[in-house]
Motif scaffolding. Structure first.
Motif, mmCIF file in Angstrom:
data_model
loop_
_atom_site.group_PDB
_atom_site.id
_atom_site.type_symbol
_atom_site.label_atom_id
_atom_site.label_comp_id
_atom_site.label_asym_id
_atom_site.label_seq_id
_atom_site.Cartn_x
_atom_site.Cartn_y
_atom_site.Cartn_z
ATOM 1 N N VAL A 1 42.902 17.449 18.433
ATOM 2 C CA VAL A 1 41.503 17.675 18.814
ATOM 3 C C VAL A 1 40.720 16.375 18.645
ATOM 4 O O VAL A 1 40.874 15.675 17.640
ATOM 5 N N THR A 2 39.905 16.046 19.619
ATOM 6 C CA THR A 2 39.038 14.868 19.513
ATOM 7 C C THR A 2 37.851 15.208 18.608
ATOM 8 O O THR A 2 37.182 16.221 18.815
ATOM 9 N N VAL A 3 37.607 14.363 17.605
ATOM 10 C CA VAL A 3 36.488 14.613 16.686
ATOM 11 C C VAL A 3 35.534 13.417 16.729
ATOM 12 O O VAL A 3 35.931 12.289 16.460
ATOM 13 N N LEU A 4 34.293 13.716 17.067
ATOM 14 C CA LEU A 4 33.259 12.693 17.146
ATOM 15 C C LEU A 4 32.159 13.006 16.131
ATOM 16 O O LEU A 4 31.877 14.176 15.865
ATOM 17 N N ALA A 5 31.551 11.956 15.589
ATOM 18 C CA ALA A 5 30.457 12.137 14.629
ATOM 19 C C ALA A 5 29.220 11.406 15.144
ATOM 20 O O ALA A 5 29.289 10.218 15.491
ATOM 21 N N ASP A 6 28.115 12.097 15.195
ATOM 22 C CA ASP A 6 26.865 11.560 15.735
ATOM 23 C C ASP A 6 26.344 10.402 14.889
ATOM 24 O O ASP A 6 26.116 10.555 13.677
ATOM 25 N N ASN B 1 23.933 18.028 9.453
ATOM 26 C CA ASN B 1 24.726 18.063 8.221
ATOM 27 C C ASN B 1 26.224 18.233 8.470
ATOM 28 O O ASN B 1 27.029 18.092 7.544
ATOM 29 N N GLY B 2 26.584 18.500 9.700
ATOM 30 C CA GLY B 2 28.007 18.587 10.045
ATOM 31 C C GLY B 2 28.753 17.291 9.806
ATOM 32 O O GLY B 2 29.969 17.300 9.554
ATOM 33 N N VAL B 3 28.030 16.154 9.855
ATOM 34 C CA VAL B 3 28.704 14.870 9.671
ATOM 35 C C VAL B 3 29.144 14.642 8.223
ATOM 36 O O VAL B 3 29.927 13.707 7.961
ATOM 37 N N LEU B 4 28.663 15.462 7.308
ATOM 38 C CA LEU B 4 29.098 15.293 5.917
ATOM 39 C C LEU B 4 30.609 15.506 5.774
ATOM 40 O O LEU B 4 31.223 15.001 4.830
ATOM 41 N N THR C 1 36.177 13.296 1.663
ATOM 42 C CA THR C 1 36.170 14.761 1.592
ATOM 43 C C THR C 1 37.527 15.366 1.942
ATOM 44 O O THR C 1 37.808 16.500 1.549
ATOM 45 N N GLY C 2 38.330 14.631 2.691
ATOM 46 C CA GLY C 2 39.638 15.160 3.099
ATOM 47 C C GLY C 2 39.538 16.348 4.036
ATOM 48 O O GLY C 2 40.476 17.142 4.151
ATOM 49 N N ARG C 3 38.424 16.471 4.728
ATOM 50 C CA ARG C 3 38.203 17.613 5.615
ATOM 51 C C ARG C 3 38.683 17.318 7.041
ATOM 52 O O ARG C 3 38.869 16.182 7.429
ATOM 53 N N LEU C 4 38.848 18.373 7.792
ATOM 54 C CA LEU C 4 39.086 18.326 9.235
ATOM 55 C C LEU C 4 40.419 17.687 9.618
ATOM 56 O O LEU C 4 40.608 17.292 10.762
ATOM 57 N N ARG C 5 41.358 17.594 8.685
ATOM 58 C CA ARG C 5 42.660 16.994 9.014
ATOM 59 C C ARG C 5 43.425 17.840 10.030
ATOM 60 O O ARG C 5 44.171 17.316 10.847
ATOM 61 N N PHE D 1 32.970 22.057 20.766
ATOM 62 C CA PHE D 1 32.365 22.728 19.616
ATOM 63 C C PHE D 1 31.402 21.750 18.943
ATOM 64 O O PHE D 1 31.806 20.644 18.575
ATOM 65 N N ILE D 2 30.164 22.167 18.792
ATOM 66 C CA ILE D 2 29.165 21.305 18.156
ATOM 67 C C ILE D 2 28.896 21.878 16.766
ATOM 68 O O ILE D 2 28.323 22.962 16.624
ATOM 69 N N GLU D 3 29.339 21.139 15.762
ATOM 70 C CA GLU D 3 29.221 21.626 14.383
ATOM 71 C C GLU D 3 28.041 20.951 13.695
ATOM 72 O O GLU D 3 28.057 19.748 13.433
ATOM 73 N N SER D 4 27.013 21.734 13.389
ATOM 74 C CA SER D 4 25.807 21.168 12.771
ATOM 75 C C SER D 4 25.708 21.501 11.289
ATOM 76 O O SER D 4 24.793 21.046 10.613
ATOM 77 N N ARG D 5 26.653 22.281 10.786
ATOM 78 C CA ARG D 5 26.492 22.784 9.413
ATOM 79 C C ARG D 5 27.305 21.995 8.388
ATOM 80 O O ARG D 5 28.402 21.519 8.670
#
Lengths: 107, 135
Positions: free
Chosen positions: A62-67, A42-45, A51-55, A6-10
């Protein structure tokens, strides 16, 4: 087993539907698939620990990578990232989506 | 035949969205890894390789064209096509109907004209396909 990327750009603070991506990624992972979420633009925000997000992604495995390029553009330093999120280059995304039996979804 | 091939569908016009920058970065990284890349440019994305694009000066800052070094997407596309002339191979197809609607037929060398049928064939022959839609 299928691989999902999943590529999250938002920006999560602008688009409520980023939550839908997070929930879908967790649901797919719970069904036994390998799941990666790649944060870009802007997904990297959402990657900042403040932010406490994506926990839920980390808790589900799930593997989470940030560009890295997107992080630098927004002045986000590596030590600001949540511990479950790994800084990554765009080549890691290419490596992930060029694997066979992989579904790549842009949001 | 290269066993790894990636197809991208692009829709954003130039200078509008960070999607274009990310797409160009993905294409660059794939070519550098020796991966063949197909691009199907749809809707406004057919203007990415538009030959008529021109870099400009910045009258607010008082800088010249040379000092400004304004990047054009046509230059990026040309560079990528130069990288992908054989192994790896970059195939860039502009949607013909989208081109005609926009009067965007004058494109840099190497860009082909096609239809969504080409996109279907590209996707069918690829390891994977990534669609980057407009928002």
């Amino acid at each position: 087993m299928t691989r999902y990327v999943f590529i999250e750009s938002r920006d999560p603070f602008e688009s409520r539907d980023t939550r839908f991506v997070e929930e879908t990624a967790v649901a797919v992972k719970e069904r036994g698939h390998h799941v990666t979420v790649f944060l870009v633009q802007n997904g990297v925000l959402a990657a900042r620990k403040s932010t406490g997000r994506l926990r839920s992604l980390a808790e589900a495995g799930v593997t989470v990578l940030a560009d890295d390029f997107s992080l630098r553009e927004r002045g986000i330093k590596s030590d600001e990232l949540a511990p479950h999120i790994r800084e990554s280059g765009i080549d890691a995304l290419v490596d992930a989506i060029v694997q066979k039996n992989t579904k790549a979804l842009w949001h | 035949m290269n066993e790894r091939r990636l197809t991208l569908a692009l829709m954003d016009p130039p200078y509008e969205s960070a999607n274009s920058t990310t797409a160009l970065r993905i294409i660059t990284a794939a070519l550098e890894k020796g991966i063949d890349v197909n691009v199907f440019a749809y809707e406004g994305a057919v203007c990415l390789p538009l030959q008529d694009q021109a870099p400009h000066a910045n009258p607010v800052k008082g800088t010249t064209v040379e000092e400004e070094q304004h990047p054009t997407t046509k230059a990026f596309v040309s560079s990528l096509l130069a990288m992908g002339q054989g192994k790896p191979l970059l195939t860039w197809v502009n949607c013909g109907l989208c081109v005609d609607e926009r009067g965007a037929a004058n494109v840099v060398a190497g860009v082909k004209r096609g239809s969504p049928a080409d996109f279907f064939k590209m996707a069918s022959d690829s390891t994977n396909t990534l669609v980057i839609p407009t928002r």
